[in-house]
Write an enzyme that holds these catalytic residues in place. Structure first.
Site, PDB file in Angstrom:
ATOM      1  N   CYS A 293       0.872  -1.170   0.000  1.00  0.00           N
ATOM      2  CA  CYS A 293       0.000   0.000   0.000  1.00  0.00           C
ATOM      3  C   CYS A 293       0.910   1.221   0.000  1.00  0.00           C
ATOM      4  O   CYS A 293       2.106   1.091  -0.273  1.00  0.00           O
ATOM      5  CB  CYS A 293      -0.976  -0.014   1.179  1.00  0.00           C
ATOM      6  N   GLY A 294       0.404   2.373   0.302  1.00  0.00           N
ATOM      7  CA  GLY A 294       1.239   3.576   0.259  1.00  0.00           C
ATOM      8  C   GLY A 294       2.445   3.502   1.178  1.00  0.00           C
ATOM      9  O   GLY A 294       3.568   3.807   0.775  1.00  0.00           O
TER      10      GLY A 294
END
Length: 163
Positions: free
Chosen positions: A65-66
Site C-alpha cells: 500500500c502507500g
C-alpha cells in the site's frame, strides 16, 4: 513457490512490477488486486491474501500500500498470520528468519521498483530455521488466548502453524 499478492490503488503500479518480477523468476502468482488505480480499501485485499495463506493455497504473500503499514496491520488481524513490514533487504530476511512471517508488506511511497525487487528477492530466498521458535511460539500462544482454545489445533498443519 506460489505467492499471493495484493495492493491498494496507491501501490497498483508497484504491485504490477513485483508481479512481473515474480513471474520472471519462475514463481506462481495469485493476484488479489487491485487491478487498476481505481480506489479500493486495502483491508479487503489484505484479508484475502491472509486467508489464502492460512488455507495453504499459497506459501507466502506480498502486500503493498502507500506505506506498507495499513496492509501489515490488516493482515496481522487474521488469526495465525504474521506479516512483516520491510523496506530493506536485511529487514526482509529477518521477517522470515526470525519471525516466520508468511506475508511481506511494503510501501510504494517508501521504496521504488528496484529496491522493492531486492526486498522481495531477499524475503523469498530465505527459510525460517526456527532460531526464534520460542519467541514465535509465545506470539502464537498469546493469540490463542484471544482467538479461542481451539486456535492451535485449527492452524496446525496450515501455513499459520509454527510447527
Amino acid at each position: 513457490m506460489k505467492i499471493a499478492i495484493g495492493s491498494d490503488h496507491n501501490a497498483f503500479q508497484l504491485k504490477e512490477t513485483i508481479k512481473e518480477f515474480l513471474a520472471d523468476t519462475k514463481h506462481e502468482v495469485i493476484d488479489f488486486g487491485c487491478y487498476s488505480e481505481d480506489a479500493v480499501d486495502y483491508p479487503d485485499i489484505a484479508f484475502q491474501v491472509a486467508e489464502t495463506i492460512s488455507e495453504g493455497k499459497a506459501e507466502r504473500g506480498i502486500l503493498v500500500c502507500g506505506t506498507g503499514i495499513g496492509v501489515c496491520i490488516a493482515a496481522n488481524k487474521y488469526p495465525g498470520i504474521r506479516a512483516g513490514l520491510a523496506h530493506d533487504v536485511y529487514s526482509a530476511e529477518r521477517a522470515q528468519l526470525s519471525n516466520n512471517a508468511q506475508i511481506l508488506t511494503m510501501g510504494s511511497q517508501i521504496v521504488g521498483p528496484e529496491v522493492a525487487k531486492k526486498v522481495v528477492e531477499a524475503y523469498l530466498n530465505v527459510s525460517w530455521e526456527e532460531g526464534s521458535k520460542r519467541k514465535v511460539d509465545k506470539i502464537v500462544e498469546k493469540e490463542a488466548e484471544f482467538v479461542g482454545e481451539n486456535f492451535k489445533e485449527a492452524v496446525a498443519g496450515s501455513n499459520c502453524a509454527v510447527n
